[in-house]
Design a protein around this motif. Structure first.
Motif: not given
Length: 255
Positions: A169, A172-176, A202-204, A206-207, A210
């Motif tokens: 995660l 994939q740079e999903l963390y805000n 966690v960016d919704k 982007k998730l 993904l």
């Protein structure tokens, strides 16, 4: 009393009443034996009484611990259902191309439990003070089921989440990060994640994007399979917990 019996023996011996003396001696021996048996009986009764009191305290403590365990299990179930729903939403959106109006809190994708050790060494040692064989057997089974559940969680599920999912995660740079550091309280303890509602860690979007990739779906499959394996063990433990509490409650009524 001893002096009294001794005087009788001397009188019988001095008067030559040997037969009566032997009869008396035998009677005295019998009285002594009876006295010893009575003393042993009283001692055994007292020891059994003490043992029963200890056993009652042990059963009461185990019963209370089982109640605490039950509360913990409710927490596990609640967390599992939220996580499983998110997994299913991501599967339906990513693989089946279904429209998802909303998904569960995105941060649940990286969620692990506040997991405490339920069985301690003291708990196991209490087995030796329990005389009821059915309770002892059920307790041994319960301890085994707890250990199985904890093994799945600690040895298989947590390393999978911490060692593979979370780093992926991050890659994939999903963390805000901004949302995280803007939180007034950065210790997540609430079961409902009230502290972060509206500020997704966690960016919704982007998730969801993904979720369309094969690599993520493969990883999601592994994580969800382990969560379900854990939950299967949890259901067994819950059933055994309920049965054991009912059994102990019935036994305590006999004291």
């Amino acid at each position: 009393m001893i002096k009294f019996f001794r005087t009788i023996r001397y009188n019988l011996m001095e008067t030559g009443k040997t037969t009566k003396y032997f009869k008396y001696a035998i009677g005295e021996i019998i009285l002594v034996v009876i006295g010893i048996l009575i003393a042993l009986g009283i001692n055994n009764w007292n020891e059994n009484r003490k043992s029963k009191l200890v056993e009652k305290d042990v059963l009461n403590n185990i019963y209370e611990n089982l109640g605490v365990d039950s509360i913990q299990f409710d927490y596990y179930k609640n967390q599992y259902k939220q996580i499983d729903k998110l997994h299913l939403d991501l599967y339906r959106y990513g693989i089946k191309n279904e429209t998802i109006d909303s998904i569960s809190e995105p941060v649940l994708i990286r969620r692990t439990l506040y997991f405490k050790q339920l069985i301690t060494s003291d708990f196991k040692e209490n087995l030796y003070t329990i005389n009821n064989q059915k309770i002892k057997k059920e307790l041994v089974s319960y301890i085994g089921s707890i250990n199985d559940m904890e093994t799945i969680y600690r040895i298989q599920l947590v390393p999978l989440i911490n060692g593979r999912l979370k780093p992926y995660l991050a890659e994939q740079e999903l963390y805000n990060a901004e949302n995280w550091f803007e939180l007034k309280k950065r210790t997540i303890q609430s079961d409902t994640f009230e502290e972060i509602t509206g500020k997704n860690i966690v960016d919704k979007d982007k998730l969801l994007a993904l979720a369309k990739t094969k690599k993520f779906q493969q990883l999601l499959f592994e994580v969800n399979a382990k969560w379900n394996e854990f939950y299967t063990r949890l259901e067994t433990v819950i059933a055994e917990n309920n049965d054991l509490r009912a059994l102990i409650e019935s036994e305590l009524k006999t004291y």
